[in-house]
Design a protein around this motif. Structure first.
Motif, PDB file in Angstrom:
ATOM      1  N   SER A  77       0.773  -1.123   0.072  1.00 43.15           N
ATOM      2  CA  SER A  77       0.004  -0.084  -0.178  1.00 43.15           C
ATOM      3  C   SER A  77       0.865   1.395   0.060  1.00 43.15           C
ATOM      4  N   GLY A  78       0.483   2.169   0.806  1.00 40.84           N
ATOM      5  CA  GLY A  78       1.281   3.675   0.822  1.00 40.84           C
ATOM      6  C   GLY A  78       2.427   3.453   1.155  1.00 40.84           C
ATOM      7  N   TYR A  79       3.002   2.436   1.971  1.00 43.18           N
ATOM      8  CA  TYR A  79       4.186   2.446   2.475  1.00 43.18           C
ATOM      9  C   TYR A  79       5.210   2.190   1.408  1.00 43.18           C
TER      10      TYR A  79
END
Length: 269
Positions: A253-255
């Protein structure tokens, strides 16, 4: 980052929590227990007490959380500086009582964390953190060619000593996000370490990563006990790169994008 649970059938004067996993990596709980004892031996920040360790579980004194407070935060900052000042034999060494690599991440999916013995922090970071996580991101299909080139540039800068300073190796917690900082009526108490000889700024950067309450008070207390080298705020992203990259591997995801932003900020083309 691992969670705890009450031990089944626990009784007696000392309430406890049991962390357990029947198929834990060999030595996982022994390594954590060694890290807790090593940090406690520094005589600085409070550390949860180890009651028993076995292949499949770790028993700890149960902590009773209270709301965070500014004075407790300042006291914790000064105590954390004393923990760091207790030092380690070299950058990358594991805690006393444990030999070899350790782990970083949640109890159900810990990732190997390389140990080593380095005179310089930059070389340690390059070979024991940056190189393994860059390879893992590439193998998982999460790194572009531009990312791989940036990781190579970063390793070169680290080996060249770009961010090295005169500080000796610090005795660091290694996974000091806010979930591993428990506010109790006896003061802030640390849990779930990935302890090793490292750089003091790494623990402080982890405190900032997920938003520790009263962080500025913690930093004020720390600076009173051990002033940081100038420009430390500009190095926060460098210290956050490895834990964020591990989150990218575990959770995606956003990581992934956060890892990319941090990477290209510290090692621009």
């Amino acid at each position: 980052m691992a969670a705890t649970r009450p031990a089944p059938g626990a009784s007696g004067a000392t309430p406890l929590h049991r962390k357990s996993r029947h198929d834990a990596p060999h030595g996982f709980f022994a390594c954590e227990a060694a890290g807790l004892r090593w940090l406690a031996a520094a005589g600085g920040a409070r550390v949860v007490q180890v009651l028993e360790v076995a292949d499949d579980h770790l028993d700890l004194v149960r902590l009773r959380p209270v709301p965070p407070g500014r004075e407790a935060a300042r006291v914790f900052g000064a105590a954390l500086a004393r923990t760091h000042d207790a030092g380690a034999e070299a950058f990358g060494v594991p805690p006393d009582g444990w030999r070899g690599d350790s782990w970083f991440g949640p109890l159900d999916a810990p990732l190997p964390m390389r140990a080593g013995r380095y005179d310089a922090w930059g070389a340690f970071l390059a070979e024991c953190r940056v190189a393994p996580v860059a390879r893992a991101l590439r193998d998982a299909g999460l790194a572009t060619r531009a990312d791989e080139a940036a990781f190579d540039r970063l390793r070169g800068l680290l080996h060249d000593g770009r961010w090295d300073d005169p500080d000796p190796p610090a005795r660091v917690h290694g996974d000091l996000w806010q979930g591993n900082v428990v506010w109790t009526d006896q003061g802030v108490t640390l849990i779930d370490p990935a302890a090793h000889g490292g750089h003091r700024e790494s623990d402080l950067a982890m405190l900032a990563l997920f938003g520790l309450p009263h962080l500025q008070d913690v930093l004020d207390g720390y600076q009173e006990a051990h002033p940081l080298h100038g420009g430390w705020r500009h190095r926060v992203g460098l210290h956050q790169l490895y834990p964020v990259a591990v989150h990218a591997l575990l959770f995606g995801s956003g990581y992934v994008e956060q890892t990319r932003r941090l990477l290209h900020a510290v090692a621009p083309a």
